[in-house]
Scaffold this motif. Structure first.
Motif, short mmCIF file in Angstrom:
data_model
loop_
_atom_site.label_atom_id
_atom_site.label_comp_id
_atom_site.label_asym_id
_atom_site.label_seq_id
_atom_site.Cartn_x
_atom_site.Cartn_y
_atom_site.Cartn_z
N ARG A 142 -26.29 -1.48 75.56
CA ARG A 142 -25.52 -2.46 76.34
C ARG A 142 -24.91 -1.88 77.61
O ARG A 142 -24.41 -2.61 78.47
N GLY A 143 -24.90 -0.57 77.75
CA GLY A 143 -24.26 0.05 78.90
C GLY A 143 -22.77 -0.17 78.84
O GLY A 143 -22.13 0.07 77.82
N ASP A 144 -22.19 -0.66 79.96
CA ASP A 144 -20.75 -0.93 79.98
C ASP A 144 -20.43 -2.39 79.72
O ASP A 144 -19.30 -2.84 79.95
N ARG A 145 -21.41 -3.14 79.24
CA ARG A 145 -21.17 -4.55 78.95
C ARG A 145 -20.34 -4.70 77.67
O ARG A 145 -20.51 -3.96 76.72
N ARG A 146 -19.48 -5.71 77.67
CA ARG A 146 -18.79 -6.09 76.45
C ARG A 146 -19.72 -6.98 75.64
O ARG A 146 -20.73 -7.48 76.14
N VAL A 147 -19.37 -7.22 74.38
CA VAL A 147 -20.29 -7.92 73.47
C VAL A 147 -19.59 -9.10 72.81
O VAL A 147 -18.45 -8.99 72.35
N ALA A 148 -20.31 -10.21 72.75
CA ALA A 148 -19.91 -11.37 71.93
C ALA A 148 -21.05 -11.66 70.97
O ALA A 148 -22.20 -11.81 71.40
N LEU A 149 -20.73 -11.71 69.68
CA LEU A 149 -21.72 -12.02 68.65
C LEU A 149 -21.55 -13.46 68.19
O LEU A 149 -20.43 -13.98 68.12
N PHE A 150 -22.67 -14.08 67.83
CA PHE A 150 -22.66 -15.43 67.27
C PHE A 150 -23.59 -15.47 66.06
O PHE A 150 -24.68 -14.92 66.09
N ALA A 151 -23.13 -16.11 64.99
CA ALA A 151 -23.92 -16.22 63.76
C ALA A 151 -23.47 -17.46 63.00
O ALA A 151 -22.38 -17.99 63.25
N HIS A 152 -24.29 -17.90 62.07
CA HIS A 152 -23.91 -19.08 61.29
C HIS A 152 -22.81 -18.75 60.29
O HIS A 152 -21.78 -19.42 60.22
N LYS A 153 -23.01 -17.72 59.49
CA LYS A 153 -22.07 -17.40 58.42
C LYS A 153 -20.98 -16.45 58.91
O LYS A 153 -21.26 -15.52 59.68
N PRO A 154 -19.75 -16.63 58.45
CA PRO A 154 -18.68 -15.72 58.83
C PRO A 154 -18.76 -14.40 58.06
O PRO A 154 -19.45 -14.30 57.04
N LEU A 155 -18.03 -13.41 58.55
CA LEU A 155 -17.99 -12.12 57.86
C LEU A 155 -17.32 -12.24 56.50
O LEU A 155 -17.76 -11.63 55.53
N PHE A 156 -16.24 -13.00 56.44
CA PHE A 156 -15.49 -13.16 55.20
C PHE A 156 -14.76 -14.49 55.24
O PHE A 156 -14.71 -15.16 56.27
N VAL A 157 -14.21 -14.89 54.10
CA VAL A 157 -13.45 -16.13 54.01
C VAL A 157 -11.95 -15.86 53.96
O VAL A 157 -11.19 -16.34 54.80
N ASP A 158 -11.51 -15.09 53.00
CA ASP A 158 -10.07 -14.87 52.79
C ASP A 158 -9.58 -13.50 53.25
O ASP A 158 -8.45 -13.38 53.72
N ALA A 159 -10.40 -12.46 53.11
CA ALA A 159 -9.95 -11.11 53.43
C ALA A 159 -11.14 -10.22 53.75
O ALA A 159 -12.22 -10.37 53.16
N ASP A 161 -11.91 -7.28 52.97
CA ASP A 161 -12.42 -6.44 51.89
C ASP A 161 -12.73 -7.23 50.63
O ASP A 161 -12.85 -6.66 49.54
N GLU A 162 -12.87 -8.55 50.74
CA GLU A 162 -13.14 -9.37 49.56
C GLU A 162 -14.52 -9.07 48.99
O GLU A 162 -15.38 -8.48 49.65
N GLY A 163 -14.74 -9.53 47.76
CA GLY A 163 -16.04 -9.36 47.12
C GLY A 163 -17.04 -10.39 47.60
O GLY A 163 -16.88 -11.02 48.65
N ASP A 164 -18.08 -10.57 46.82
CA ASP A 164 -19.16 -11.48 47.17
C ASP A 164 -18.67 -12.92 47.01
O ASP A 164 -18.26 -13.35 45.94
N THR A 165 -18.72 -13.68 48.11
CA THR A 165 -18.32 -15.09 48.07
C THR A 165 -19.49 -16.01 47.81
O THR A 165 -19.35 -17.24 47.87
N GLY A 166 -20.67 -15.45 47.53
CA GLY A 166 -21.83 -16.28 47.22
C GLY A 166 -22.31 -17.04 48.44
O GLY A 166 -22.75 -16.45 49.42
N TYR A 167 -22.19 -18.34 48.37
CA TYR A 167 -22.71 -19.24 49.40
C TYR A 167 -22.03 -19.05 50.75
O TYR A 167 -22.64 -19.27 51.79
N TRP A 168 -20.75 -18.64 50.77
CA TRP A 168 -19.92 -18.89 51.94
C TRP A 168 -19.97 -17.84 53.03
O TRP A 168 -19.87 -18.18 54.21
N SER A 169 -20.08 -16.56 52.72
CA SER A 169 -20.00 -15.55 53.78
C SER A 169 -21.05 -14.47 53.58
O SER A 169 -21.79 -14.47 52.59
N VAL A 170 -21.13 -13.56 54.54
CA VAL A 170 -22.06 -12.44 54.46
C VAL A 170 -21.72 -11.58 53.24
O VAL A 170 -20.55 -11.33 52.94
N LEU A 195 -18.61 -23.00 57.37
CA LEU A 195 -17.61 -23.32 56.36
C LEU A 195 -17.07 -24.75 56.48
O LEU A 195 -16.45 -25.24 55.55
N HIS A 196 -17.27 -25.37 57.64
CA HIS A 196 -16.69 -26.69 57.90
C HIS A 196 -15.17 -26.65 57.83
O HIS A 196 -14.51 -27.65 57.51
#
Length: 278
Positions: A142-159, A161-170, A195-196
């Motif tokens: 990327r050089g000196d460019r800043r980065v914006a990521l976009f994806a369908h699923k969020p990294l987490f729902v509540d925290a 360091d949470e465990g596997d949320t199944g359907y909802w997050s990565v 997540l709606h």
């Protein structure tokens, strides 16, 4: 740079329950003065299995004159192994043929925008590894460019360091890989949907945004999640800093999936309780 993030439009020619929200949203986007639109998935009701859903949805997207980038959602390409519609080569090929790449990078000014196919994450196969290798290359080059990521699923729902949320997050293993890449590079924003629910937060120096869905919200059929129930879009201003405005777009209807789930997504309907025998 002004980016409009929309998500979860759930459009279909055969199940038109949420199609009415597209016209007011498209008009609002046209009047927004945005430089770019990013759609973070669930473009369609059932593009995972139906060409016509993706074709119809893309015809709708082309009504917007502002350039648009799109990543797939689970209703577009499928979901995790063992799910009702797992991601497979046929579903990926359908998306790539009718919509375009399922992950991509675009440089605009001093920003590198990266779209991810979060539905590949959890298979631990060649497709998943190929995307992670590509992502690492896009971040390291990327050089000196800043980065914006976009994806369908969020990294987490509540925290973080949470465990596997199944359907909802990565899933945790893939989430950790993303954390390591985000921490090693100047990732300023990660925008998602799925997540709606609508929410803003942070992971260390990265702003996290769950954009408002465009189709429906959830009432009682799923648990409460962080944030608020909102139908609309997100406005991201990317410059020296990142700022986000979450917008309830005028003219859009806050449909509840609970009211029509048996018609639209019967596979997701809560199991009916058996009546006691008389």
């Amino acid at each position: 740079m002004k980016i409009i993030q929309i998500t979860d439009t759930h459009l279909s020619p055969n199940k038109p329950h949420f199609n009415g929200n597209w016209e007011p949203l498209a008009k609002w986007i046209e009047a927004s003065g945005a430089d770019l639109v990013v759609h973070t998935g669930d473009l369609s009701v059932d593009g995972a299995d139906k060409d016509e859903d993706l074709t119809f949805s893309m015809d709708m997207m082309r009504q917007v004159s502002i350039p648009m980038l799109i990543v797939p959602g689970n209703h577009d390409v499928g979901h995790l192994p063992g799910s009702y519609q797992p991601v497979n080569p046929e579903r990926l090929a359908r998306w790539r043929r009718l919509v375009g790449p399922d992950y991509w990078a675009k440089d605009v000014d001093n920003w590198r925008l990266i779209g991810l196919n979060s539905l590949l994450m959890g298979f631990e196969d060649a497709e998943e590894q190929k995307q992670f290798d590509w992502l690492q290359d896009m971040l390291e080059s990327r050089g000196d460019r800043r980065v914006a990521l976009f994806a369908h699923k969020p990294l987490f729902v509540d925290a973080p360091d949470e465990g596997d949320t199944g359907y909802w997050s990565v899933r945790p293993a893939q989430r950790r890989r993303l954390y390591d890449l985000i921490s090693a590079h100047d990732v300023a924003l990660l925008g998602s949907g799925h997540l709606h629910w609508t929410w803003e937060g942070r992971f260390n120096d990265t702003a996290l945004v769950w954009a408002p869905p465009a189709a429906f919200i959830l009432d009682k059929m799923e648990r409460e999640m962080p944030g608020e129930r909102l139908i609309g879009a997100a406005i991201h201003e990317l410059g020296e800093t990142v700022s986000t405005e979450l917008v309830a777009v005028s003219g859009m209807t806050a449909y509840f999936l609970d009211d029509v789930v048996m018609e639209v997504y019967p596979q997701a309907a809560p199991k009916a309780k058996k009546e006691p025998a008389e």
